[in-house]
Scaffold this motif. Sequence first.
Motif, PDB file in Angstrom:
ATOM      1  N   ARG A  13       0.804  -1.264  -0.035  1.00 49.42           N
ATOM      2  CA  ARG A  13      -0.305   0.015   0.139  1.00 49.42           C
ATOM      3  C   ARG A  13       0.788   1.172  -0.053  1.00 49.42           C
ATOM      4  O   ARG A  13       0.592   2.231  -0.875  1.00 49.42           O
ATOM      5  CB  ARG A  13      -0.914  -0.039   1.199  1.00 49.42           C
ATOM      6  CG  ARG A  13      -2.181  -0.777   1.011  1.00 49.42           C
ATOM      7  CD  ARG A  13      -3.042  -0.510   2.218  1.00 49.42           C
ATOM      8  NE  ARG A  13      -4.089  -1.311   2.091  1.00 49.42           N
ATOM      9  CZ  ARG A  13      -5.242  -1.055   1.463  1.00 49.42           C
ATOM     10  NH1 ARG A  13      -5.407  -0.169   0.734  1.00 49.42           N
ATOM     11  NH2 ARG A  13      -6.573  -1.958   1.425  1.00 49.42           N
ATOM     12  N   ILE A  16       2.483   1.396  -3.406  1.00 45.45           N
ATOM     13  CA  ILE A  16       1.644   1.523  -4.694  1.00 45.45           C
ATOM     14  C   ILE A  16       0.704   2.753  -4.774  1.00 45.45           C
ATOM     15  O   ILE A  16       0.637   3.393  -5.686  1.00 45.45           O
ATOM     16  CB  ILE A  16       1.192   0.464  -5.091  1.00 45.45           C
ATOM     17  CG1 ILE A  16       2.138  -0.979  -5.319  1.00 45.45           C
ATOM     18  CG2 ILE A  16       0.086   0.345  -6.297  1.00 45.45           C
ATOM     19  CD1 ILE A  16       3.040  -0.753  -6.330  1.00 45.45           C
ATOM     20  N   CYS A  17       0.007   2.881  -3.715  1.00 46.79           N
ATOM     21  CA  CYS A  17      -0.811   3.922  -3.407  1.00 46.79           C
ATOM     22  C   CYS A  17      -0.530   5.265  -3.767  1.00 46.79           C
ATOM     23  O   CYS A  17      -1.170   6.132  -4.349  1.00 46.79           O
ATOM     24  CB  CYS A  17      -1.806   3.550  -2.263  1.00 46.79           C
ATOM     25  SG  CYS A  17      -2.636   2.434  -1.885  1.00 46.79           S
ATOM     26  N   CYS A  20      -0.202   5.621  -7.602  1.00 49.02           N
ATOM     27  CA  CYS A  20      -1.587   5.594  -8.170  1.00 49.02           C
ATOM     28  C   CYS A  20      -2.280   6.606  -8.746  1.00 49.02           C
ATOM     29  O   CYS A  20      -2.552   7.507  -7.791  1.00 49.02           O
ATOM     30  CB  CYS A  20      -2.533   4.629  -7.450  1.00 49.02           C
ATOM     31  SG  CYS A  20      -3.959   3.989  -8.182  1.00 49.02           S
ATOM     32  N   GLU A  22      -5.266   6.991  -9.211  1.00 49.84           N
ATOM     33  CA  GLU A  22      -6.588   7.098  -8.225  1.00 49.84           C
ATOM     34  C   GLU A  22      -6.521   7.938  -7.088  1.00 49.84           C
ATOM     35  O   GLU A  22      -7.367   8.137  -6.557  1.00 49.84           O
ATOM     36  CB  GLU A  22      -7.160   5.730  -8.244  1.00 49.84           C
ATOM     37  CG  GLU A  22      -7.665   4.816  -9.366  1.00 49.84           C
ATOM     38  CD  GLU A  22      -8.763   5.317 -10.065  1.00 49.84           C
ATOM     39  OE1 GLU A  22      -9.347   6.354  -9.787  1.00 49.84           O
ATOM     40  OE2 GLU A  22      -8.692   4.934 -11.181  1.00 49.84           O
ATOM     41  N   ARG A  23      -5.382   7.853  -6.649  1.00 55.15           N
ATOM     42  CA  ARG A  23      -5.052   8.708  -5.413  1.00 55.15           C
ATOM     43  C   ARG A  23      -5.304  10.144  -5.322  1.00 55.15           C
ATOM     44  O   ARG A  23      -4.883  10.737  -6.588  1.00 55.15           O
ATOM     45  CB  ARG A  23      -3.580   8.592  -4.865  1.00 55.15           C
ATOM     46  CG  ARG A  23      -3.489   8.621  -3.213  1.00 55.15           C
ATOM     47  CD  ARG A  23      -2.242   8.505  -3.009  1.00 55.15           C
ATOM     48  NE  ARG A  23      -2.132   7.944  -1.535  1.00 55.15           N
ATOM     49  CZ  ARG A  23      -1.182   8.322  -0.675  1.00 55.15           C
ATOM     50  NH1 ARG A  23      -0.107   8.946  -1.012  1.00 55.15           N
ATOM     51  NH2 ARG A  23      -1.200   7.851   0.647  1.00 55.15           N
ATOM     52  N   CYS A  29      -7.640   7.173  -1.519  1.00 58.12           N
ATOM     53  CA  CYS A  29      -7.973   6.287  -2.658  1.00 58.12           C
ATOM     54  C   CYS A  29      -9.227   7.047  -3.173  1.00 58.12           C
ATOM     55  O   CYS A  29     -10.198   7.274  -2.567  1.00 58.12           O
ATOM     56  CB  CYS A  29      -8.342   4.947  -2.471  1.00 58.12           C
ATOM     57  SG  CYS A  29      -8.850   3.969  -3.859  1.00 58.12           S
ATOM     58  N   LEU A  31     -11.025   6.017  -5.607  1.00 55.44           N
ATOM     59  CA  LEU A  31     -12.224   4.987  -6.083  1.00 55.44           C
ATOM     60  C   LEU A  31     -13.486   5.176  -5.226  1.00 55.44           C
ATOM     61  O   LEU A  31     -13.477   5.457  -4.188  1.00 55.44           O
ATOM     62  CB  LEU A  31     -11.790   3.528  -5.877  1.00 55.44           C
ATOM     63  CG  LEU A  31     -10.599   3.195  -7.037  1.00 55.44           C
ATOM     64  CD1 LEU A  31     -10.684   1.480  -6.321  1.00 55.44           C
ATOM     65  CD2 LEU A  31     -11.018   3.195  -8.180  1.00 55.44           C
ATOM     66  N   CYS A  37     -10.797  -1.944  -5.047  1.00 58.23           N
ATOM     67  CA  CYS A  37      -9.534  -2.109  -5.619  1.00 58.23           C
ATOM     68  C   CYS A  37      -8.909  -3.788  -5.545  1.00 58.23           C
ATOM     69  O   CYS A  37      -8.760  -4.236  -4.528  1.00 58.23           O
ATOM     70  CB  CYS A  37      -8.410  -1.247  -4.710  1.00 58.23           C
ATOM     71  SG  CYS A  37      -6.661  -1.644  -5.665  1.00 58.23           S
ATOM     72  N   LEU A  39      -6.374  -5.127  -6.193  1.00 57.59           N
ATOM     73  CA  LEU A  39      -5.015  -5.540  -5.676  1.00 57.59           C
ATOM     74  C   LEU A  39      -5.196  -5.703  -4.249  1.00 57.59           C
ATOM     75  O   LEU A  39      -4.742  -6.653  -3.885  1.00 57.59           O
ATOM     76  CB  LEU A  39      -4.223  -4.074  -6.076  1.00 57.59           C
ATOM     77  CG  LEU A  39      -2.623  -3.970  -5.208  1.00 57.59           C
ATOM     78  CD1 LEU A  39      -1.874  -5.374  -5.438  1.00 57.59           C
ATOM     79  CD2 LEU A  39      -1.963  -2.928  -5.457  1.00 57.59           C
ATOM     80  N   PHE A  40      -5.984  -4.944  -3.359  1.00 57.99           N
ATOM     81  CA  PHE A  40      -6.201  -5.387  -2.031  1.00 57.99           C
ATOM     82  C   PHE A  40      -7.240  -6.317  -1.596  1.00 57.99           C
ATOM     83  O   PHE A  40      -7.178  -6.851  -0.789  1.00 57.99           O
ATOM     84  CB  PHE A  40      -5.921  -3.981  -1.242  1.00 57.99           C
ATOM     85  CG  PHE A  40      -4.778  -3.181  -1.495  1.00 57.99           C
ATOM     86  CD1 PHE A  40      -3.638  -3.697  -1.077  1.00 57.99           C
ATOM     87  CD2 PHE A  40      -4.639  -2.079  -2.261  1.00 57.99           C
ATOM     88  CE1 PHE A  40      -2.365  -3.316  -1.248  1.00 57.99           C
ATOM     89  CE2 PHE A  40      -3.372  -1.499  -2.697  1.00 57.99           C
ATOM     90  CZ  PHE A  40      -2.212  -1.958  -2.142  1.00 57.99           C
ATOM     91  N   ALA A  91      -5.751  -1.540 -10.405  1.00 57.95           N
ATOM     92  CA  ALA A  91      -4.249  -1.288  -9.987  1.00 57.95           C
ATOM     93  C   ALA A  91      -3.327  -2.331 -10.171  1.00 57.95           C
ATOM     94  O   ALA A  91      -2.061  -2.255 -10.214  1.00 57.95           O
ATOM     95  CB  ALA A  91      -4.193  -0.812  -8.722  1.00 57.95           C
TER      96      ALA A  91
HETATM   97  S1  SF4 Z   1      -6.959   2.206  -6.365  1.00 60.22           S
HETATM   98 FE1  SF4 Z   1      -5.901   0.741  -5.183  1.00 60.22          FE
HETATM   99  S2  SF4 Z   1      -3.561   1.057  -5.523  1.00 60.22           S
HETATM  100 FE2  SF4 Z   1      -4.907   2.974  -6.021  1.00 60.22          FE
HETATM  101  S3  SF4 Z   1      -4.981   4.115  -4.556  1.00 60.22           S
HETATM  102 FE3  SF4 Z   1      -6.793   3.053  -4.607  1.00 60.22          FE
HETATM  103  S4  SF4 Z   1      -6.314   1.325  -2.987  1.00 60.22           S
HETATM  104 FE4  SF4 Z   1      -4.339   2.275  -3.734  1.00 60.22          FE
END
Ligand code: SF4
Length: 132
Positions: A13, A16-17, A20, A22-23, A29, A31, A37, A39-40, A91
Motif C-alpha cells: 500500500r 503503490i497507492c 496510483c 486514483e489517489r 484512494c 475510487l 481495488c 490489488l487489495f 491497479a
Molecule cells: S485504487 Fe488501489 S492502488 Fe490505487 S490508491 Fe486506491 S487502493 Fe491504492
Amino acid sequence: MTQSLGELESIVRNKICKLCTERTVSGECGLEEPSACALFRLFPQVALAIQSVQSDDVGPYIDAIRRNVCSVCNEQAPDGSCETRQMVQCALDAYLLLVVDAIEEATGKTFDKKGVGLAGGSTVSLGPQIQL
Ligand code: SF4
Ligand code: SF4
C-alpha cells in the motif's frame, strides 16, 4: 526476514497507492469504493501468486495473476476478458511490475525484469517466503 500478510500489504500500500493515479491530492484512494481495488481486495491471492513464481521474466507473473487472481475476481468476464483491465483501471494489472518488486523486495528477493524498462542491476537471490 519474514513478513506477515498484513505487514506485506502495508508495504505494498505504501509503495503503490502513492503512485496510483486514483489517489487524491489529500492522499486518499479516489475510487468510489476503495475496498473494490482488486490489488487489495484479493491481496492474499496476489501475494500467493507472486510467491509461487521465481523468474526474471514478467510473463510467468502475469500468468500466475491471471490464473490465481483474475480467475476469482468478480470483474473478469466468463471469456477471461476484463473491462477494468482494458480500461487500465485495475491497479494490480497497471502496477504489476511494481507490486512484484515490492513483494519480492520485502520478502528478500531482488531481481531484474528483462526488457521491461525497470531500473535494474539487481541479481536474483531468493530469501525467506512470507508467512500466510
Ligand atoms: S485504487 Fe488501489 S492502488 Fe490505487 S490508491 Fe486506491 S487502493 Fe491504492
Ligand atoms: S485485471 Fe480484471 S479480473 Fe484481473 S484482478 Fe484486475 S479487475 Fe480483476
